[in-house]
Design a protein around this motif. Structure first.
Motif, PDB file in Angstrom:
ATOM      1  N   GLN A 163      18.399   7.684  12.302  1.00  0.00           N
ATOM      2  CA  GLN A 163      19.482   7.753  11.312  1.00  0.00           C
ATOM      3  C   GLN A 163      18.951   8.265   9.979  1.00  0.00           C
ATOM      4  O   GLN A 163      19.612   9.066   9.301  1.00  0.00           O
ATOM      5  N   VAL A 164      17.761   7.811   9.616  1.00  0.00           N
ATOM      6  CA  VAL A 164      17.147   8.276   8.369  1.00  0.00           C
ATOM      7  C   VAL A 164      16.807   9.761   8.458  1.00  0.00           C
ATOM      8  O   VAL A 164      17.083  10.545   7.543  1.00  0.00           O
ATOM      9  N   ILE A 165      16.205  10.151   9.570  1.00  0.00           N
ATOM     10  CA  ILE A 165      15.786  11.543   9.754  1.00  0.00           C
ATOM     11  C   ILE A 165      16.971  12.500   9.771  1.00  0.00           C
ATOM     12  O   ILE A 165      16.868  13.650   9.328  1.00  0.00           O
ATOM     13  N   ALA A 166      18.101  12.036  10.279  1.00  0.00           N
ATOM     14  CA  ALA A 166      19.276  12.905  10.374  1.00  0.00           C
ATOM     15  C   ALA A 166      19.948  13.133   9.025  1.00  0.00           C
ATOM     16  O   ALA A 166      20.854  13.968   8.911  1.00  0.00           O
ATOM     17  N   ASN A 167      19.527  12.423   7.989  1.00  0.00           N
ATOM     18  CA  ASN A 167      20.082  12.635   6.650  1.00  0.00           C
ATOM     19  C   ASN A 167      19.607  13.985   6.114  1.00  0.00           C
ATOM     20  O   ASN A 167      18.409  14.289   6.172  1.00  0.00           O
ATOM     21  N   PRO A 168      20.498  14.812   5.582  1.00  0.00           N
ATOM     22  CA  PRO A 168      20.097  16.138   5.085  1.00  0.00           C
ATOM     23  C   PRO A 168      18.981  16.085   4.047  1.00  0.00           C
ATOM     24  O   PRO A 168      18.222  17.052   3.903  1.00  0.00           O
ATOM     25  N   ARG A 169      18.851  14.974   3.318  1.00  0.00           N
ATOM     26  CA  ARG A 169      17.796  14.876   2.309  1.00  0.00           C
ATOM     27  C   ARG A 169      16.398  14.858   2.914  1.00  0.00           C
ATOM     28  O   ARG A 169      15.404  15.068   2.214  1.00  0.00           O
ATOM     29  N   GLY A 205      15.531  17.546  16.366  1.00  0.00           N
ATOM     30  CA  GLY A 205      16.082  16.283  16.852  1.00  0.00           C
ATOM     31  C   GLY A 205      15.080  15.550  17.715  1.00  0.00           C
ATOM     32  O   GLY A 205      14.044  16.108  18.112  1.00  0.00           O
ATOM     33  N   LEU A 206      15.375  14.289  17.975  1.00  0.00           N
ATOM     34  CA  LEU A 206      14.509  13.505  18.853  1.00  0.00           C
ATOM     35  C   LEU A 206      15.326  12.433  19.555  1.00  0.00           C
ATOM     36  O   LEU A 206      16.410  12.057  19.113  1.00  0.00           O
ATOM     37  N   ALA A 207      14.792  11.951  20.653  1.00  0.00           N
ATOM     38  CA  ALA A 207      15.428  10.890  21.428  1.00  0.00           C
ATOM     39  C   ALA A 207      14.347   9.981  21.976  1.00  0.00           C
ATOM     40  O   ALA A 207      13.171  10.362  22.072  1.00  0.00           O
ATOM     41  N   THR A 208      14.725   8.762  22.328  1.00  0.00           N
ATOM     42  CA  THR A 208      13.756   7.837  22.897  1.00  0.00           C
ATOM     43  C   THR A 208      13.370   8.256  24.313  1.00  0.00           C
ATOM     44  O   THR A 208      14.193   8.773  25.070  1.00  0.00           O
ATOM     45  N   LEU A 209      12.093   8.038  24.626  1.00  0.00           N
ATOM     46  CA  LEU A 209      11.602   8.252  25.989  1.00  0.00           C
ATOM     47  C   LEU A 209      11.018   6.939  26.512  1.00  0.00           C
ATOM     48  O   LEU A 209      10.181   6.920  27.394  1.00  0.00           O
ATOM     49  N   GLY A 257      21.065  25.034   8.295  1.00  0.00           N
ATOM     50  CA  GLY A 257      22.352  24.485   8.727  1.00  0.00           C
ATOM     51  C   GLY A 257      22.404  24.194  10.209  1.00  0.00           C
ATOM     52  O   GLY A 257      22.866  23.120  10.630  1.00  0.00           O
ATOM     53  N   LEU A 258      21.935  25.134  11.017  1.00  0.00           N
ATOM     54  CA  LEU A 258      21.927  24.937  12.466  1.00  0.00           C
ATOM     55  C   LEU A 258      20.995  23.789  12.839  1.00  0.00           C
ATOM     56  O   LEU A 258      21.321  22.951  13.691  1.00  0.00           O
ATOM     57  N   ALA A 259      19.828  23.725  12.189  1.00  0.00           N
ATOM     58  CA  ALA A 259      18.881  22.639  12.458  1.00  0.00           C
ATOM     59  C   ALA A 259      19.488  21.290  12.110  1.00  0.00           C
ATOM     60  O   ALA A 259      19.333  20.306  12.849  1.00  0.00           O
ATOM     61  N   GLN A 260      20.210  21.225  10.992  1.00  0.00           N
ATOM     62  CA  GLN A 260      20.820  19.957  10.568  1.00  0.00           C
ATOM     63  C   GLN A 260      21.867  19.479  11.571  1.00  0.00           C
ATOM     64  O   GLN A 260      21.904  18.295  11.939  1.00  0.00           O
ATOM     65  N   ILE A 261      22.711  20.369  12.033  1.00  0.00           N
ATOM     66  CA  ILE A 261      23.751  19.984  12.988  1.00  0.00           C
ATOM     67  C   ILE A 261      23.129  19.517  14.307  1.00  0.00           C
ATOM     68  O   ILE A 261      23.602  18.553  14.931  1.00  0.00           O
ATOM     69  N   LEU A 262      22.060  20.167  14.739  1.00  0.00           N
ATOM     70  CA  LEU A 262      21.395  19.740  15.969  1.00  0.00           C
ATOM     71  C   LEU A 262      20.787  18.343  15.810  1.00  0.00           C
ATOM     72  O   LEU A 262      20.878  17.514  16.725  1.00  0.00           O
ATOM     73  N   ARG A 263      20.178  18.058  14.655  1.00  0.00           N
ATOM     74  CA  ARG A 263      19.609  16.719  14.439  1.00  0.00           C
ATOM     75  C   ARG A 263      20.707  15.653  14.465  1.00  0.00           C
ATOM     76  O   ARG A 263      20.525  14.566  15.038  1.00  0.00           O
ATOM     77  N   GLU A 264      21.837  15.955  13.856  1.00  0.00           N
ATOM     78  CA  GLU A 264      22.943  15.003  13.867  1.00  0.00           C
ATOM     79  C   GLU A 264      23.482  14.804  15.285  1.00  0.00           C
ATOM     80  O   GLU A 264      23.891  13.702  15.655  1.00  0.00           O
ATOM     81  N   ASP A 265      23.466  15.865  16.072  1.00  0.00           N
ATOM     82  CA  ASP A 265      23.949  15.751  17.452  1.00  0.00           C
ATOM     83  C   ASP A 265      23.020  14.855  18.274  1.00  0.00           C
ATOM     84  O   ASP A 265      23.485  14.066  19.102  1.00  0.00           O
ATOM     85  N   LEU A 295      21.361  12.368  17.091  1.00  0.00           N
ATOM     86  CA  LEU A 295      21.681  10.995  16.675  1.00  0.00           C
ATOM     87  C   LEU A 295      22.959  10.518  17.353  1.00  0.00           C
ATOM     88  O   LEU A 295      23.031   9.386  17.847  1.00  0.00           O
ATOM     89  N   PHE A 296      23.962  11.377  17.388  1.00  0.00           N
ATOM     90  CA  PHE A 296      25.239  11.030  18.017  1.00  0.00           C
ATOM     91  C   PHE A 296      25.049  10.672  19.491  1.00  0.00           C
ATOM     92  O   PHE A 296      25.707   9.771  20.016  1.00  0.00           O
ATOM     93  N   LYS A 297      24.116  11.363  20.157  1.00  0.00           N
ATOM     94  CA  LYS A 297      23.898  11.157  21.592  1.00  0.00           C
ATOM     95  C   LYS A 297      22.762  10.166  21.881  1.00  0.00           C
ATOM     96  O   LYS A 297      22.347  10.030  23.027  1.00  0.00           O
ATOM     97  N   PHE A 298      22.270   9.491  20.850  1.00  0.00           N
ATOM     98  CA  PHE A 298      21.104   8.618  21.025  1.00  0.00           C
ATOM     99  C   PHE A 298      21.331   7.570  22.112  1.00  0.00           C
ATOM    100  O   PHE A 298      20.500   7.382  22.994  1.00  0.00           O
TER     101      PHE A 298
END
Length: 376
Positions: free
Chosen positions: A159-165, A179-183, A289-297, A299-302
């Motif tokens: 959630q922190v990483i997905a923040n644009p800041r 983006g990243l996901a748990t393994l 912009g594309l990188a930001q949307i992918l990171r948020e995606d 998070l959404f699919k976490f």
């Protein structure tokens, strides 16, 4: 004023007007693009509006209305494995963002890392965090030994990483974290469930991965001999009883297969690190912009990705797990902190990520001594 002087004056005025118009047009285009970029990077705006802005920014990259990109994926079980299958599902979702993905699966993670470096085949690579370290130290440090202790902590970090800041920490001129996901978690594996304590590992050979010096240092910290290799060779050594144990993510169990497992082996149930899968892209292929949307995606699919991990972990028989002792849990935490501090001093672990991980640990357990007496 003679004719020659008049002509020169008129020509100068025409040239000045042309230059002024060109500058004004460029300035207008620049301001328009800046506004579009700000729209894409704003998570408070409706997603559809951000995607429309993204498509306008990327119009020169599009072919038949789509941004064509190739994702290369590491999955030790090949195209039918759980990681590769997840990315195949993601292809449909990516169409919504105007991306048309091609997916190439690698079973050899080192080969995939080299393919990402070369840039000849892969626009982005889905690899483990320990393998991603060379492309982004901040994100690679997520898998520091003992840095995060549970999936819930990984999710909060995401959630922190997905923040644009945070975008400036996640990319440079060459590579960007998409983006990243748990393994799942990484654990200590023992070849003999009767000898599973840290003390029993002393002077024994323990397989650790070449991608992960943190695990090798941790192994040596409790007196064992780290035998370094890739995951596949380590699993084979472990299955063949060439080593007394192994430090590896839970995915190593899937690589082994039940036919290679004897009744004596076990996984000690205390996680030694959190394993992640990270999407690393080439910066020229993935603007902010594309990188930001992918990171948020991501998070959404976490939770969705986490459920897939749970489904795979359900294949591990209950009898394969071994309970850790309170004494070893405390010793493991102390050794892990020592290793993190040493690797931070050596420039391997990223100090900012270690601080962030400490804050997350303290958010979950404010009573920890490190919350009032921090060393990271």
């Amino acid at each position: 004023m003679n004719v020659r002087t008049l002509f020169a004056t008129l020509f100068g005025l025409l040239f000045l007007s042309s230059a002024t118009l060109t500058y004004a047009a460029d300035d207008l285009e620049s301001r328009r693009n800046a506004k579009l970029e700000a729209t894409v990077m704003n998570p408070n705006l409706p997603l559809e509006k951000r995607i429309r802005a993204l498509k306008k920014l990327q119009k020169d990259e599009m072919v038949n209305g789509r941004i064509l990109r190739t994702f290369c994926v590491w999955d030790p079980l090949g195209k039918t494995g759980p990681i590769s299958s997840t990315v195949e599902d993601q292809k449909l979702r990516s169409l919504h963002y105007g991306m048309d993905l091609s997916v190439i699966t690698y079973q050899d993670e080192s080969e995939l890392v080299e393919a990402l470096r070369s840039g000849e085949e892969c626009d982005a690579a889905l690899i483990r965090g320990v393998a991603a370290m060379e492309f982004n130290r901040f994100a690679g440090t997520i898998e520091s030994v003992g840095g995060l202790q549970s999936r819930q902590q990984v999710q909060l970090l995401m959630q922190v990483i997905a923040n644009p800041r945070m975008a400036q920490r996640l990319g440079d001129d060459d590579y960007v974290v998409l983006g990243l996901a748990t393994l799942g978690s990484s654990y200590r594996y023992s070849a003999d469930r009767k000898n599973r304590s840290l003390a029993s590992f002393k002077d024994k050979k323990i397989a650790t991965e070449s991608f992960d010096p943190g695990m090798a240092r941790l192994t040596e910290a409790f007196g064992a001999d780290a035998v370094v290799g890739d995951m596949m060779s380590n699993v084979q050594k472990y299955a063949d009883n060439e080593v007394a144990g192994m430090m590896s993510p839970i995915v190593a169990y899937l690589v082994m297969g039940s036919g290679q497992i004897s009744g004596d082996v076990s996984i000690i149930d205390t996680p030694v690190a959190q394993s992640t899968i990270q999407l690393i892209g080439r910066t020229e292929k993935f603007p902010p912009g594309l990188a930001q949307i992918l990171r948020e995606d991501f998070l959404f699919k976490f939770d969705n990705y986490a459920r897939r991990v749970d489904n795979e972990m359900a294949l591990v028989p209950e009898s394969f797990w071994a309970k850790d002792s309170a004494q070893d849990i405390a010793a493991l935490e102390k050794h892990s902190l020592d290793v993190r501090l040493k690797l931070r001093e050596e420039g391997y672990y990223d100090p900012a990520m270690l601080r962030l991980q400490r804050k997350i640990r303290c958010k979950f357990d404010p009573s920890r001594s490190e919350c009032t007496n921090p060393k990271e």
